[in-house]
Design a protein around this motif. Structure first.
Motif, PDB file in Angstrom:
ATOM      1  N   MET A 103       4.888   0.254   1.309  1.00 31.04           N
ATOM      2  CA  MET A 103       3.870   1.227   0.705  1.00 31.04           C
ATOM      3  C   MET A 103       2.639   0.655   0.469  1.00 31.04           C
ATOM      4  N   ILE A 104       1.515   1.349   0.576  1.00 33.85           N
ATOM      5  CA  ILE A 104       0.223   0.791   0.232  1.00 33.85           C
ATOM      6  C   ILE A 104      -0.258   1.326  -1.205  1.00 33.85           C
ATOM      7  N   ILE A 105      -0.773   0.362  -1.994  1.00 35.28           N
ATOM      8  CA  ILE A 105      -1.528   0.897  -3.263  1.00 35.28           C
ATOM      9  C   ILE A 105      -2.704   0.112  -3.159  1.00 35.28           C
ATOM     10  N   ILE A 106      -3.708   0.877  -3.361  1.00 37.76           N
ATOM     11  CA  ILE A 106      -5.376   0.804  -3.453  1.00 37.76           C
ATOM     12  C   ILE A 106      -5.305   0.256  -4.994  1.00 37.76           C
ATOM     13  N   VAL A 107      -5.734  -0.997  -4.925  1.00 36.97           N
ATOM     14  CA  VAL A 107      -6.212  -1.306  -6.634  1.00 36.97           C
ATOM     15  C   VAL A 107      -7.440  -1.756  -6.883  1.00 36.97           C
ATOM     16  N   ASP A 108      -8.392  -1.096  -7.458  1.00 35.45           N
ATOM     17  CA  ASP A 108      -9.665  -1.464  -7.845  1.00 35.45           C
ATOM     18  C   ASP A 108     -10.022  -1.459  -9.115  1.00 35.45           C
ATOM     19  N   SER A 109     -11.231  -1.808  -9.789  1.00 39.67           N
ATOM     20  CA  SER A 109     -11.469  -1.887 -10.957  1.00 39.67           C
ATOM     21  C   SER A 109     -11.129  -0.543 -11.813  1.00 39.67           C
ATOM     22  N   LEU A 110     -11.175   0.423 -11.145  1.00 38.97           N
ATOM     23  CA  LEU A 110     -10.911   1.676 -11.827  1.00 38.97           C
ATOM     24  C   LEU A 110      -9.406   1.773 -12.274  1.00 38.97           C
ATOM     25  N   ASN A 111      -8.515   1.161 -11.525  1.00 41.82           N
ATOM     26  CA  ASN A 111      -7.029   1.252 -11.975  1.00 41.82           C
ATOM     27  C   ASN A 111      -6.384   0.043 -12.137  1.00 41.82           C
ATOM     28  N   LYS A 112      -7.161  -1.064 -12.360  1.00 39.57           N
ATOM     29  CA  LYS A 112      -6.313  -2.341 -12.052  1.00 39.57           C
ATOM     30  C   LYS A 112      -5.346  -2.653 -13.541  1.00 39.57           C
ATOM     31  N   HIS A 113      -5.840  -1.957 -14.520  1.00 40.34           N
ATOM     32  CA  HIS A 113      -5.220  -2.048 -15.894  1.00 40.34           C
ATOM     33  C   HIS A 113      -3.436  -1.551 -15.479  1.00 40.34           C
ATOM     34  N   GLU A 114      -3.528  -0.565 -14.526  1.00 41.77           N
ATOM     35  CA  GLU A 114      -2.172  -0.109 -14.394  1.00 41.77           C
ATOM     36  C   GLU A 114      -1.253  -0.968 -13.512  1.00 41.77           C
ATOM     37  N   LEU A 173       1.016  -6.498  -9.826  1.00 42.98           N
ATOM     38  CA  LEU A 173       0.779  -6.247  -8.557  1.00 42.98           C
ATOM     39  C   LEU A 173      -0.479  -7.331  -8.179  1.00 42.98           C
ATOM     40  N   LEU A 174      -1.416  -7.217  -8.943  1.00 40.42           N
ATOM     41  CA  LEU A 174      -2.415  -8.204  -8.653  1.00 40.42           C
ATOM     42  C   LEU A 174      -2.147  -9.755  -8.778  1.00 40.42           C
ATOM     43  N   ASP A 175      -1.397 -10.193  -9.755  1.00 42.13           N
ATOM     44  CA  ASP A 175      -0.871 -11.292  -9.924  1.00 42.13           C
ATOM     45  C   ASP A 175      -0.358 -11.893  -8.767  1.00 42.13           C
ATOM     46  N   ALA A 176       0.843 -10.942  -8.455  1.00 40.35           N
ATOM     47  CA  ALA A 176       1.435 -11.295  -7.308  1.00 40.35           C
ATOM     48  C   ALA A 176       0.601 -11.414  -5.899  1.00 40.35           C
ATOM     49  N   HIS A 186      -8.804  -3.680  -3.394  1.00 39.23           N
ATOM     50  CA  HIS A 186      -7.457  -4.694  -2.986  1.00 39.23           C
ATOM     51  C   HIS A 186      -6.472  -3.484  -2.336  1.00 39.23           C
ATOM     52  N   VAL A 187      -6.161  -3.581  -1.036  1.00 36.54           N
ATOM     53  CA  VAL A 187      -5.277  -3.101  -0.215  1.00 36.54           C
ATOM     54  C   VAL A 187      -4.039  -3.810  -0.169  1.00 36.54           C
ATOM     55  N   ILE A 188      -2.976  -3.195  -0.980  1.00 34.71           N
ATOM     56  CA  ILE A 188      -1.944  -3.978  -1.254  1.00 34.71           C
ATOM     57  C   ILE A 188      -0.664  -3.384  -0.621  1.00 34.71           C
ATOM     58  N   SER A 189       0.172  -4.190  -0.176  1.00 30.09           N
ATOM     59  CA  SER A 189       1.712  -3.872   0.668  1.00 30.09           C
ATOM     60  C   SER A 189       2.551  -4.297  -0.152  1.00 30.09           C
ATOM     61  N   VAL A 190       3.515  -3.263  -0.552  1.00 34.72           N
ATOM     62  CA  VAL A 190       4.665  -3.581  -1.454  1.00 34.72           C
ATOM     63  C   VAL A 190       5.754  -3.169  -0.690  1.00 34.72           C
ATOM     64  N   ASP A 191       6.619  -4.140  -0.683  1.00 39.48           N
ATOM     65  CA  ASP A 191       7.934  -3.700   0.181  1.00 39.48           C
ATOM     66  C   ASP A 191       9.118  -3.050  -0.908  1.00 39.48           C
ATOM     67  N   VAL A 243       3.588  -8.012  -0.308  1.00 37.11           N
ATOM     68  CA  VAL A 243       4.100  -8.549   1.234  1.00 37.11           C
ATOM     69  C   VAL A 243       2.739  -8.661   2.172  1.00 37.11           C
ATOM     70  N   GLY A 244       1.661  -7.995   1.696  1.00 36.76           N
ATOM     71  CA  GLY A 244       0.497  -8.062   2.516  1.00 36.76           C
ATOM     72  C   GLY A 244      -0.631  -7.824   1.703  1.00 36.76           C
ATOM     73  N   CYS A 245      -1.942  -7.867   1.973  1.00 36.86           N
ATOM     74  CA  CYS A 245      -3.091  -7.379   1.441  1.00 36.86           C
ATOM     75  C   CYS A 245      -4.368  -7.701   2.056  1.00 36.86           C
ATOM     76  N   MET A 246      -5.324  -7.051   1.625  1.00 34.47           N
ATOM     77  CA  MET A 246      -6.580  -7.281   2.106  1.00 34.47           C
ATOM     78  C   MET A 246      -7.682  -6.780   1.161  1.00 34.47           C
ATOM     79  N   ARG A 247      -8.947  -7.495   1.198  1.00 25.45           N
ATOM     80  CA  ARG A 247      -9.928  -7.416   0.185  1.00 25.45           C
ATOM     81  C   ARG A 247     -11.264  -6.414   0.545  1.00 25.45           C
ATOM     82  N   LEU A 248     -11.402  -5.270   0.225  1.00 22.35           N
ATOM     83  CA  LEU A 248     -12.797  -4.705   0.592  1.00 22.35           C
ATOM     84  C   LEU A 248     -14.040  -4.922  -0.103  1.00 22.35           C
TER      85      LEU A 248
END
Lengths: 213, 233
Positions: free
Chosen positions: A1-12, A16-19, A54-59, A65-70
């Motif tokens: 599953m992909i979760i987009i984490v940016d500075s609008l929602n990073k507090h949630e 995930l960001l730490d991992a 950050h485009v983050i893949s969570v298993d 298990v995967g990520c990319m920064r935009l």
């Protein structure tokens, strides 16, 4: 599953960001030997402070298990600063319709070969689908991605080959790095989905059916 | 999209307002606004074609201090639909009041980032049912992205120092592509000549156009000749 984490929602998503920062440290310092700054097992640089997405893949286990920064190419980004050597001294592209993708990686320790949901190929495709669908919705037409030759080969083999390159490949630690161009289009998304067999909405939890397969 | 070219006219509120009016008219929107926060003083500079009564109310109440379209949207790299904002007191202070002044609650804010860490925000709104809004945005999002950068760059170039700092830096490839465009070659021709894909040609051309602050390729070629970056045909 992909979760987009940016500075609008990073507090949630602090865990995930730490991992993700830990995965980046394992990949870019550990496996690829890039000269990155790792503190307490986490790779974080100045571009992470510039409100990237950050485009983050969570298993299924909840692991990253995967990520990319935009980042937008209209503002400060890696090709305009630290990776300018890749462009042979030329100024970088600057366009409202082009995003830069960096720190693209997958967890090769946990993932395996093949095309099943726990494979390198599957997660790579999932991250790309997530990034391109996010970009497409934002009106983005192309992405310039800083990748290594291994990732370049993975992309070519998975219906997702770059259509061009900027500058020339340069040594970066144990491997070389290159700036690849990819169209952010429905066509490319369809090709990646076709190759990977990912048909569901990557932003939602995977349906039970595909978990069982 | 046929819009007033802000990079060729004097940097005045009237021109910015005209740009917003034209943008709204072309893209089927009700209102548009642009805002940027000075990284030094924190002062908000903005332009809008909202009704005067709403502008007065907004300024008198200092709503720019809490407006989520300014403070929250700047944190995103992608356009932010106003439905994404948290419904907190700050949101209510701005949006409940806006509603009373007849400002639509369907809106989108396009965040722009400039090379020196500067940030700008173009917001657009329209009164319409949800479904219409959802169909409209994908059609106009590309034009909105380009309009947002065009307007932001024009505002940022407004003083002499910024103008000097912001001389367009075109790469050799971008100049080459523009030179061949000036000679009347198609994207396909240029790709064949330079041994790159026509999509790569397009990316360089779009980048050159935006760096030159031009809205069209013809404008970009003219400006590049004017700046001595390429030769006239």
């Amino acid at each position: 599953m992909i979760i987009i984490v940016d500075s609008l929602n990073k507090h949630e998503y602090p865990e995930l960001l730490d991992a993700m920062f830990q995965l980046r440290a394992r990949v870019f310092e550990g496996r690829l030997g890039w000269e990155v700054n790792v503190v307490n097992g986490r790779e974080i640089d100045q571009f992470d402070d510039l409100d990237p997405a950050h485009v983050i893949s969570v298993d299924e286990d909840g692991d990253v298990v995967g990520c990319m920064r935009l980042l937008q190419t209209t503002g400060p980004h890696m090709l305009s600063d630290v990776f300018s050597c890749l462009l042979d001294g030329e100024p970088p592209i600057r366009s409202s319709r082009v995003w830069e993708a960096t720190r693209f990686c997958v967890d090769t320790k946990k993932l395996t070969r093949g095309k099943h949901p726990r494979s390198i190929s599957y997660v790579t495709s999932e991250v790309m689908i997530g990034a391109f669908e996010y970009g497409l919705q934002a009106g983005i037409k192309d992405a310039v991605a800083v990748i290594d030759p291994v990732m370049d080969r993975v992309l070519k083999r998975s219906g997702n080959a770059p259509y061009g390159y900027l500058g020339s490949p340069k040594p970066m630690g144990k491997v070389t790095a290159l700036a690849a161009l990819m169209d952010c289009s429905q066509q490319r998304i369809n090709n990646i989905r076709e190759f990977s067999g990912i048909r569901h909405d990557v932003f939602a939890p995977q349906p039970a059916l595909s978990l069982a397969s | 999209m046929d819009l007033i070219d802000l990079s060729t006219v004097e940097n005045s509120p009237e021109h910015h307002q005209m740009f917003l009016d034209q943008l709204c008219e072309r893209l089927g929107l009700d209102y548009g606004s642009y805002a940027t926060t000075s990284p030094v003083s924190g002062a908000v500079q903005g332009y809008a074609n909202y009704p005067d009564a709403w502008k007065m109310h907004y300024m008198r109440r200092n709503l720019h201090l809490v407006d989520p379209t300014i403070h929250r949207a700047a944190l995103s790299i992608a356009p932010v639909d106003w439905s994404r904002f948290q419904r907190d007191e700050k949101f209510e202070a701005v949006f409940f009041a806006a509603h009373d002044f007849g400002i639509p609650n369907k809106g989108l804010t396009i965040p722009v980032r400039g090379p020196y860490g500067d940030r700008g925000l173009l917001s657009v709104t329209r009164h319409c049912p949800d479904r219409e809004w959802e169909k409209l945005i994908p059609k106009i999002i590309g034009d909105l992205q380009m309009a947002a950068v065009h307007m932001h760059d024009a505002v940022m170039r407004s003083d002499a120092i910024s103008r000097a700092l912001r001389q367009p830096k075109l790469s050799a490839r971008e100049r080459e592509v523009l030179q061949w465009v000036a000679a009347g070659k198609t994207m396909q021709d240029i790709g064949d000549i330079l041994l790159i894909s026509d999509r790569t040609v397009e990316v360089h051309l779009r980048s050159a156009r935006e760096k030159l602050g031009a809205l069209t390729t013809v404008q970009a070629v003219g400006r590049a000749i004017g700046l001595g970056l390429i030769y006239p045909k």
